[in-house]
Design a protein around this motif. Structure first.
Motif, mmCIF file in Angstrom:
data_model
loop_
_atom_site.group_PDB
_atom_site.id
_atom_site.type_symbol
_atom_site.label_atom_id
_atom_site.label_comp_id
_atom_site.label_asym_id
_atom_site.label_seq_id
_atom_site.Cartn_x
_atom_site.Cartn_y
_atom_site.Cartn_z
ATOM 1 N N LEU A 63 4.251 1.794 0.114
ATOM 2 C CA LEU A 63 3.408 1.165 -1.005
ATOM 3 C C LEU A 63 3.002 2.425 -2.166
ATOM 4 C CD1 LEU A 63 0.964 -1.464 0.336
ATOM 5 C CD2 LEU A 63 2.988 -1.863 -1.056
ATOM 6 N N VAL A 64 2.706 3.387 -1.561
ATOM 7 C CA VAL A 64 2.378 4.441 -2.384
ATOM 8 C C VAL A 64 3.315 5.008 -3.477
ATOM 9 C CG1 VAL A 64 0.387 5.274 -1.042
ATOM 10 C CG2 VAL A 64 2.385 6.419 -1.028
ATOM 11 N N ARG A 65 4.662 4.691 -2.914
ATOM 12 C CA ARG A 65 5.786 5.070 -3.729
ATOM 13 C C ARG A 65 5.882 4.091 -5.029
ATOM 14 N NH1 ARG A 65 11.561 6.419 -2.259
ATOM 15 N NH2 ARG A 65 11.663 6.219 -4.403
ATOM 16 N N TYR A 66 5.650 2.829 -4.779
ATOM 17 C CA TYR A 66 6.185 1.755 -5.564
ATOM 18 C C TYR A 66 4.913 1.091 -6.434
ATOM 19 C CZ TYR A 66 10.616 2.039 -3.225
ATOM 20 O OH TYR A 66 11.832 2.570 -2.671
ATOM 21 N N CYS A 67 3.655 1.703 -5.971
ATOM 22 C CA CYS A 67 2.532 0.929 -6.685
ATOM 23 C C CYS A 67 1.808 2.230 -7.187
ATOM 24 C CB CYS A 67 1.748 0.182 -5.952
ATOM 25 S SG CYS A 67 2.649 -1.139 -5.102
ATOM 26 N N ASP A 68 1.091 2.210 -8.332
ATOM 27 C CA ASP A 68 0.151 2.978 -8.637
ATOM 28 C C ASP A 68 -1.158 2.886 -8.167
ATOM 29 O OD1 ASP A 68 -1.074 5.195 -9.835
ATOM 30 O OD2 ASP A 68 -1.082 4.244 -12.047
ATOM 31 N N ILE A 69 -1.547 3.675 -7.168
ATOM 32 C CA ILE A 69 -2.968 3.136 -6.556
ATOM 33 C C ILE A 69 -3.914 4.511 -7.003
ATOM 34 C CG2 ILE A 69 -3.999 2.774 -4.391
ATOM 35 C CD1 ILE A 69 -1.637 1.779 -3.468
ATOM 36 N N PRO A 70 -4.603 4.459 -7.970
ATOM 37 C CA PRO A 70 -5.535 5.542 -8.388
ATOM 38 C C PRO A 70 -6.558 5.989 -7.190
ATOM 39 C CG PRO A 70 -5.494 3.788 -9.945
ATOM 40 C CD PRO A 70 -4.930 3.171 -8.816
ATOM 41 N N LEU A 71 -6.859 7.295 -7.533
ATOM 42 C CA LEU A 71 -7.968 7.920 -6.412
ATOM 43 C C LEU A 71 -9.140 7.032 -6.274
ATOM 44 C CD1 LEU A 71 -7.643 10.693 -4.992
ATOM 45 C CD2 LEU A 71 -9.432 11.278 -6.692
ATOM 46 N N GLY A 72 -9.651 7.165 -5.093
ATOM 47 C CA GLY A 72 -10.778 6.373 -4.633
ATOM 48 C C GLY A 72 -10.506 4.519 -4.963
ATOM 49 N N SER A 73 -9.557 3.948 -4.998
ATOM 50 C CA SER A 73 -9.240 2.625 -5.092
ATOM 51 C C SER A 73 -9.874 1.830 -3.945
ATOM 52 C CB SER A 73 -7.887 2.270 -5.396
ATOM 53 O OG SER A 73 -7.325 2.786 -6.706
ATOM 54 N N SER A 74 -10.333 0.593 -4.036
ATOM 55 C CA SER A 74 -10.815 -0.182 -2.936
ATOM 56 C C SER A 74 -9.645 -1.175 -2.595
ATOM 57 C CB SER A 74 -12.231 -0.877 -3.205
ATOM 58 O OG SER A 74 -11.880 -1.707 -4.656
ATOM 59 N N LEU A 75 -9.450 -1.491 -1.683
ATOM 60 C CA LEU A 75 -8.321 -2.291 -1.134
ATOM 61 C C LEU A 75 -8.774 -3.178 0.056
ATOM 62 C CD1 LEU A 75 -4.542 -1.243 -0.697
ATOM 63 C CD2 LEU A 75 -5.553 -2.306 1.207
ATOM 64 N N ILE A 76 -8.362 -4.417 -0.180
ATOM 65 C CA ILE A 76 -8.775 -5.240 1.142
ATOM 66 C C ILE A 76 -7.296 -6.019 1.752
ATOM 67 C CG2 ILE A 76 -9.087 -7.267 -0.513
ATOM 68 C CD1 ILE A 76 -10.993 -8.356 1.642
ATOM 69 N N ASP A 77 -7.246 -5.554 3.057
ATOM 70 C CA ASP A 77 -5.955 -6.055 3.542
ATOM 71 C C ASP A 77 -6.236 -7.411 4.306
ATOM 72 O OD1 ASP A 77 -3.671 -6.230 5.001
ATOM 73 O OD2 ASP A 77 -3.906 -4.539 6.145
ATOM 74 N N VAL A 78 -5.685 -8.683 3.660
ATOM 75 C CA VAL A 78 -5.936 -9.913 4.208
ATOM 76 C C VAL A 78 -5.135 -10.376 5.207
ATOM 77 C CG1 VAL A 78 -6.090 -12.353 3.288
ATOM 78 C CG2 VAL A 78 -6.558 -10.564 1.794
ATOM 79 N N ARG A 93 -3.575 8.450 2.686
ATOM 80 C CA ARG A 93 -4.379 8.469 1.524
ATOM 81 C C ARG A 93 -5.850 8.419 1.954
ATOM 82 N NH1 ARG A 93 -2.786 6.911 -3.460
ATOM 83 N NH2 ARG A 93 -4.996 7.060 -4.182
ATOM 84 N N SER A 94 -6.519 9.561 2.153
ATOM 85 C CA SER A 94 -7.969 9.241 2.784
ATOM 86 C C SER A 94 -9.119 8.823 1.734
ATOM 87 C CB SER A 94 -8.193 10.578 3.802
ATOM 88 O OG SER A 94 -8.303 11.689 2.469
ATOM 89 N N ASP A 95 -8.543 9.076 0.563
ATOM 90 C CA ASP A 95 -9.544 8.788 -0.601
ATOM 91 C C ASP A 95 -9.921 7.437 -0.708
ATOM 92 O OD1 ASP A 95 -7.622 7.696 -2.932
ATOM 93 O OD2 ASP A 95 -6.570 8.989 -1.631
ATOM 94 N N LEU A 96 -8.927 6.426 -0.274
ATOM 95 C CA LEU A 96 -8.895 4.877 -0.327
ATOM 96 C C LEU A 96 -10.079 4.237 0.529
ATOM 97 C CD1 LEU A 96 -4.955 3.994 0.052
ATOM 98 C CD2 LEU A 96 -6.512 4.298 -2.036
ATOM 99 N N LYS A 97 -10.743 3.145 -0.264
ATOM 100 C CA LYS A 97 -11.609 2.541 0.570
ATOM 101 C C LYS A 97 -11.049 1.134 1.125
ATOM 102 C CE LYS A 97 -14.775 4.666 -2.771
ATOM 103 N NZ LYS A 97 -15.667 4.419 -3.894
ATOM 104 N N ILE A 98 -11.044 1.027 2.429
ATOM 105 C CA ILE A 98 -10.167 -0.148 2.750
ATOM 106 C C ILE A 98 -11.181 -1.126 3.435
ATOM 107 C CG2 ILE A 98 -8.118 1.183 3.351
ATOM 108 C CD1 ILE A 98 -8.532 1.058 6.247
#
Length: 234
Positions: A63-78, A93-98
């Motif tokens: 996903l990180v290759r095909y999507c621009d996910i900025p540093l510190g982004s929040s993400l919910i996995d449904v 990407r340890s910076d992500l908030k999941i």
């Protein structure tokens, strides 16, 4: 458990991804715990170490290759299930908030133990998406929502788009067969816009990443309740 580090690193490099030894070690812990836990609770049909590396871990991290996910982004996995794609992404990407959302408590319990073993932070939610996205503190609060599920694009959009803030993205991981364009009406109703479909191959198997940008607020009547969702798609 996993194939040795040099093999794994080379595999990742073929997809233009670097894999550090510390990341590999956490993925190895993940794989071992997943397979052991799977003996008692059905989490995955994939238990071969090489297949776990490719079909669960590499596929998630791509996903990180095909999507621009900025540093510190929040993400919910449904409907996160056994934690894909969000937990491998968090390892990479340890910076992500999941936030891990699933309707089955036994999966959430597994994920709590897993993240404790991996020493990574996450929020765990045992609820149905159609109910939980009505809560004001979670509705339209995330930079990204994602789903790696077999449900059709219309249904997934109704479950996932309400979590995304305007300007954020819903990302759906798909196989090659579904006609994604059939979900465009639902996407539009829910305040989204289909912006891109990235096709790629994973060890000879076709994959797609569907990107939906949130361009306006989701009407408050969505998502509908579970019985309405089952009766008719948008």
């Amino acid at each position: 458990m996993l194939p040795e580090y040099d093999f794994s690193r080379e595999l990742f490099s073929q997809y233009e991804l670097e894999l550090s030894e510390s990341q590999y070690k956490k993925l190895d812990i993940y794989a071992e715990f997943l397979v052991a836990y799977n003996n008692n609770v059905n989490l995955t049909a994939i238990t071969d170490p090489k297949e776990i590396l490719i079909k669960h871990f590499l596929d998630s991290i791509l996903l990180v290759r095909y999507c621009d996910i900025p540093l510190g982004s929040s993400l919910i996995d449904v409907g996160t299930g056994a934690g894909f794609p969000s937990v491998p992404l968090k390892i990479y990407r340890s910076d992500l908030k999941i936030t891990l959302l699933d309707s089955l408590n036994k999966r959430i319990y597994f994920l709590e133990q897993l993240c404790d073993k991996l020493e990574i932070e996450a929020e765990f939610i045992h609820r149905r998406a159609e109910d939980f996205s009505k809560k004001s503190e979670y509705r339209e609060k995330f930079d990204f929502s994602c789903a790696r599920a077999v449900a059709n694009m219309s249904l997934l959009s109704e479950l996932c788009i309400p979590f995304v803030k305007v300007g954020g993205y819903f990302i759906s991981m798909k196989g090659p067969t579904e006609n994604v364009s059939e979900g465009e009406n639902a996407i539009k109703i829910l305040g989204g816009e289909l912006t891109d479909i990235c096709g790629y191959e994973l060890e000879g198997e076709e994959r797609r990443i569907v990107k939906v940008k949130k361009i306006s607020q989701t009407p408050t009547k969505y998502p509908r309740n579970s019985s309405q969702l089952k009766k008719k798609t948008l």
